[in-house]
Motif scaffolding. Sequence first.
Motif, PDB file in Angstrom:
ATOM      1  N   CYS A   4       0.928  -1.263   0.233  1.00  0.00           N
ATOM      2  CA  CYS A   4      -0.390  -0.396  -0.012  1.00  0.00           C
ATOM      3  C   CYS A   4       0.877   1.325  -0.126  1.00  0.00           C
ATOM      4  O   CYS A   4       1.758   1.497   0.478  1.00  0.00           O
ATOM      5  CB  CYS A   4      -0.908  -0.217   1.291  1.00  0.00           C
ATOM      6  N   PHE A   5       1.204   1.875  -0.933  1.00  0.00           N
ATOM      7  CA  PHE A   5       1.985   2.655  -1.047  1.00  0.00           C
ATOM      8  C   PHE A   5       1.324   4.379  -0.137  1.00  0.00           C
ATOM      9  O   PHE A   5      -0.255   4.446  -0.576  1.00  0.00           O
ATOM     10  CB  PHE A   5       1.889   3.426  -2.673  1.00  0.00           C
ATOM     11  N   GLU A   6       2.389   5.331  -0.508  1.00  0.00           N
ATOM     12  CA  GLU A   6       1.721   6.528   0.687  1.00  0.00           C
ATOM     13  C   GLU A   6       2.268   7.715  -0.143  1.00  0.00           C
ATOM     14  O   GLU A   6       3.360   7.614  -0.708  1.00  0.00           O
ATOM     15  CB  GLU A   6       1.714   6.670   1.919  1.00  0.00           C
ATOM     16  N   SER A   7       1.747   8.534  -0.452  1.00  0.00           N
ATOM     17  CA  SER A   7       2.233   9.745  -0.707  1.00  0.00           C
ATOM     18  C   SER A   7       0.959  11.067  -0.273  1.00  0.00           C
ATOM     19  O   SER A   7       0.890  11.161   0.701  1.00  0.00           O
ATOM     20  CB  SER A   7       1.639   9.899  -1.957  1.00  0.00           C
ATOM     21  N   ASN A   8       1.934  12.340  -1.081  1.00  0.00           N
ATOM     22  CA  ASN A   8       1.553  13.532   0.087  1.00  0.00           C
ATOM     23  C   ASN A   8       0.954  14.513  -0.602  1.00  0.00           C
ATOM     24  O   ASN A   8       1.743  14.463  -2.216  1.00  0.00           O
ATOM     25  CB  ASN A   8       2.591  14.218   0.666  1.00  0.00           C
ATOM     26  N   GLN A  44      -5.985  -0.225  20.206  1.00  0.00           N
ATOM     27  CA  GLN A  44      -4.944   1.482  19.694  1.00  0.00           C
ATOM     28  C   GLN A  44      -3.910   1.825  19.011  1.00  0.00           C
ATOM     29  O   GLN A  44      -3.979   3.240  18.626  1.00  0.00           O
ATOM     30  CB  GLN A  44      -4.305   1.319  21.552  1.00  0.00           C
ATOM     31  N   ILE A  45      -2.875   1.552  18.167  1.00  0.00           N
ATOM     32  CA  ILE A  45      -2.276   1.474  17.893  1.00  0.00           C
ATOM     33  C   ILE A  45      -2.739   1.869  16.126  1.00  0.00           C
ATOM     34  O   ILE A  45      -2.012   3.140  15.580  1.00  0.00           O
ATOM     35  CB  ILE A  45      -1.100   0.469  17.394  1.00  0.00           C
ATOM     36  N   VAL A  46      -3.995   1.565  15.769  1.00  0.00           N
ATOM     37  CA  VAL A  46      -4.291   1.948  14.853  1.00  0.00           C
ATOM     38  C   VAL A  46      -4.988   4.087  14.488  1.00  0.00           C
ATOM     39  O   VAL A  46      -4.620   4.932  13.876  1.00  0.00           O
ATOM     40  CB  VAL A  46      -5.624   1.210  13.995  1.00  0.00           C
ATOM     41  N   GLN A  47      -5.098   3.515  15.853  1.00  0.00           N
ATOM     42  CA  GLN A  47      -5.856   5.828  16.352  1.00  0.00           C
ATOM     43  C   GLN A  47      -4.109   6.581  16.496  1.00  0.00           C
ATOM     44  O   GLN A  47      -4.069   7.560  15.910  1.00  0.00           O
ATOM     45  CB  GLN A  47      -6.803   5.713  17.671  1.00  0.00           C
ATOM     46  N   ASP A  48      -3.363   5.178  17.494  1.00  0.00           N
ATOM     47  CA  ASP A  48      -2.209   6.458  17.412  1.00  0.00           C
ATOM     48  C   ASP A  48      -1.277   6.595  16.026  1.00  0.00           C
ATOM     49  O   ASP A  48      -0.778   7.702  16.122  1.00  0.00           O
ATOM     50  CB  ASP A  48      -1.113   5.460  17.801  1.00  0.00           C
ATOM     51  N   GLU A  49      -1.520   5.799  15.690  1.00  0.00           N
ATOM     52  CA  GLU A  49      -0.916   5.829  13.569  1.00  0.00           C
ATOM     53  C   GLU A  49      -1.837   6.973  13.052  1.00  0.00           C
ATOM     54  O   GLU A  49      -1.197   8.009  12.261  1.00  0.00           O
ATOM     55  CB  GLU A  49      -0.417   4.823  13.118  1.00  0.00           C
ATOM     56  N   ILE A  50      -3.244   7.106  13.290  1.00  0.00           N
ATOM     57  CA  ILE A  50      -3.690   7.942  12.723  1.00  0.00           C
ATOM     58  C   ILE A  50      -4.384   9.892  13.043  1.00  0.00           C
ATOM     59  O   ILE A  50      -3.815  10.266  11.973  1.00  0.00           O
ATOM     60  CB  ILE A  50      -4.941   7.904  12.589  1.00  0.00           C
ATOM     61  N   ASP A  51      -3.878   9.814  14.867  1.00  0.00           N
ATOM     62  CA  ASP A  51      -3.921  10.999  15.252  1.00  0.00           C
ATOM     63  C   ASP A  51      -2.006  11.913  13.864  1.00  0.00           C
ATOM     64  O   ASP A  51      -1.792  12.189  14.487  1.00  0.00           O
ATOM     65  CB  ASP A  51      -3.569  10.564  16.490  1.00  0.00           C
ATOM     66  N   LYS A  52      -1.329  11.288  14.294  1.00  0.00           N
ATOM     67  CA  LYS A  52       0.592  10.691  13.709  1.00  0.00           C
ATOM     68  C   LYS A  52      -0.042  11.532  12.287  1.00  0.00           C
ATOM     69  O   LYS A  52       0.503  12.411  12.188  1.00  0.00           O
ATOM     70  CB  LYS A  52       1.177   9.844  13.786  1.00  0.00           C
ATOM     71  N   LYS A  53      -1.074  11.124  11.409  1.00  0.00           N
ATOM     72  CA  LYS A  53      -0.894  11.378  10.618  1.00  0.00           C
ATOM     73  C   LYS A  53      -1.753  12.613  10.146  1.00  0.00           C
ATOM     74  O   LYS A  53      -1.561  13.371   9.859  1.00  0.00           O
ATOM     75  CB  LYS A  53      -1.860  10.033   9.746  1.00  0.00           C
ATOM     76  N   VAL A  54      -2.698  12.695  10.943  1.00  0.00           N
ATOM     77  CA  VAL A  54      -3.942  14.071  10.988  1.00  0.00           C
ATOM     78  C   VAL A  54      -3.067  15.088  11.678  1.00  0.00           C
ATOM     79  O   VAL A  54      -2.619  16.265  11.106  1.00  0.00           O
ATOM     80  CB  VAL A  54      -4.502  13.980  11.528  1.00  0.00           C
ATOM     81  N   GLY A  55      -2.135  14.374  12.234  1.00  0.00           N
ATOM     82  CA  GLY A  55      -1.094  16.152  13.255  1.00  0.00           C
ATOM     83  C   GLY A  55      -0.273  16.644  12.197  1.00  0.00           C
ATOM     84  O   GLY A  55      -0.178  18.103  11.477  1.00  0.00           O
ATOM     85  N   ALA A  77     -11.673  11.299   5.156  1.00  0.00           N
ATOM     86  CA  ALA A  77     -10.737  12.155   5.637  1.00  0.00           C
ATOM     87  C   ALA A  77     -11.274  13.455   5.666  1.00  0.00           C
ATOM     88  O   ALA A  77     -12.184  13.715   4.239  1.00  0.00           O
ATOM     89  CB  ALA A  77     -10.002  12.267   5.283  1.00  0.00           C
ATOM     90  N   GLU A  78     -10.492  14.983   6.340  1.00  0.00           N
ATOM     91  CA  GLU A  78     -11.134  16.372   5.257  1.00  0.00           C
ATOM     92  C   GLU A  78      -9.657  17.444   5.883  1.00  0.00           C
ATOM     93  O   GLU A  78      -8.584  16.639   6.578  1.00  0.00           O
ATOM     94  CB  GLU A  78     -11.896  16.684   5.964  1.00  0.00           C
ATOM     95  N   ALA A  79      -8.879  18.261   4.827  1.00  0.00           N
ATOM     96  CA  ALA A  79      -7.568  18.847   4.353  1.00  0.00           C
ATOM     97  C   ALA A  79      -8.714  20.311   4.661  1.00  0.00           C
ATOM     98  O   ALA A  79      -9.252  20.547   3.502  1.00  0.00           O
ATOM     99  CB  ALA A  79      -7.229  18.139   4.516  1.00  0.00           C
ATOM    100  N   ASP A  86      -7.171  13.886   0.200  1.00  0.00           N
ATOM    101  CA  ASP A  86      -7.062  12.706  -0.474  1.00  0.00           C
ATOM    102  C   ASP A  86      -5.221  11.419   0.294  1.00  0.00           C
ATOM    103  O   ASP A  86      -5.340  10.450  -0.037  1.00  0.00           O
ATOM    104  CB  ASP A  86      -6.314  13.159  -2.348  1.00  0.00           C
ATOM    105  N   SER A  87      -4.877  12.578   0.328  1.00  0.00           N
ATOM    106  CA  SER A  87      -2.918  12.221   0.814  1.00  0.00           C
ATOM    107  C   SER A  87      -4.085  11.269   2.545  1.00  0.00           C
ATOM    108  O   SER A  87      -2.777  10.986   2.724  1.00  0.00           O
ATOM    109  CB  SER A  87      -2.356  13.178   0.801  1.00  0.00           C
ATOM    110  N   LEU A  88      -4.353  12.284   2.606  1.00  0.00           N
ATOM    111  CA  LEU A  88      -4.316  12.095   4.569  1.00  0.00           C
ATOM    112  C   LEU A  88      -5.034  10.040   4.297  1.00  0.00           C
ATOM    113  O   LEU A  88      -4.842   9.541   5.072  1.00  0.00           O
ATOM    114  CB  LEU A  88      -5.592  12.806   4.985  1.00  0.00           C
ATOM    115  N   ALA A  89      -6.141  10.716   3.569  1.00  0.00           N
ATOM    116  CA  ALA A  89      -7.220   9.328   3.491  1.00  0.00           C
ATOM    117  C   ALA A  89      -6.091   7.815   2.862  1.00  0.00           C
ATOM    118  O   ALA A  89      -6.798   6.983   3.609  1.00  0.00           O
ATOM    119  CB  ALA A  89      -8.203   9.380   2.587  1.00  0.00           C
TER     120      ALA A  89
END
Length: 109
Positions: A4-8, A44-55, A77-79, A86-89
């Motif tokens: 699963c590729f991640e991009s910004n 909980q790790i899922v929420q922790d990682e979501i929080d990092k991405k959102v931050g 997601a929203e921004a 899109d990137s956050l999602a």
Amino acid sequence: LNKCFESNNDLMLFKNSEDIVKVAVADRSAVLTNSDETRVIDPQIVQDEIDKKVGAVRQGRAFVRPSGTVNVVRVYAEAETQGEADSLANEVASVVFHHLAGVGECPRV
């Protein structure tokens, strides 16, 4: 294990079901959310990682919700911009895919 590729990119609020990222998972009951479905309680790790991405995103917000009928977890997601949303999602979908036994390919906006 599927990649699963991640991009910004840039983001927006997902308003229509067509815009929600749906991540196929082995078992939708593997994720437990709070009563208003805005936070993951377990794992909980899922929420922790979501929080990092959102931050890392201007005016970012994201949450996940397991389907009530099929083995899918929906990512909302929203921004500030469409590209950031899109990137956050995509990044949150990657978190869900990897921590909740994603099935098939990791979806992308």
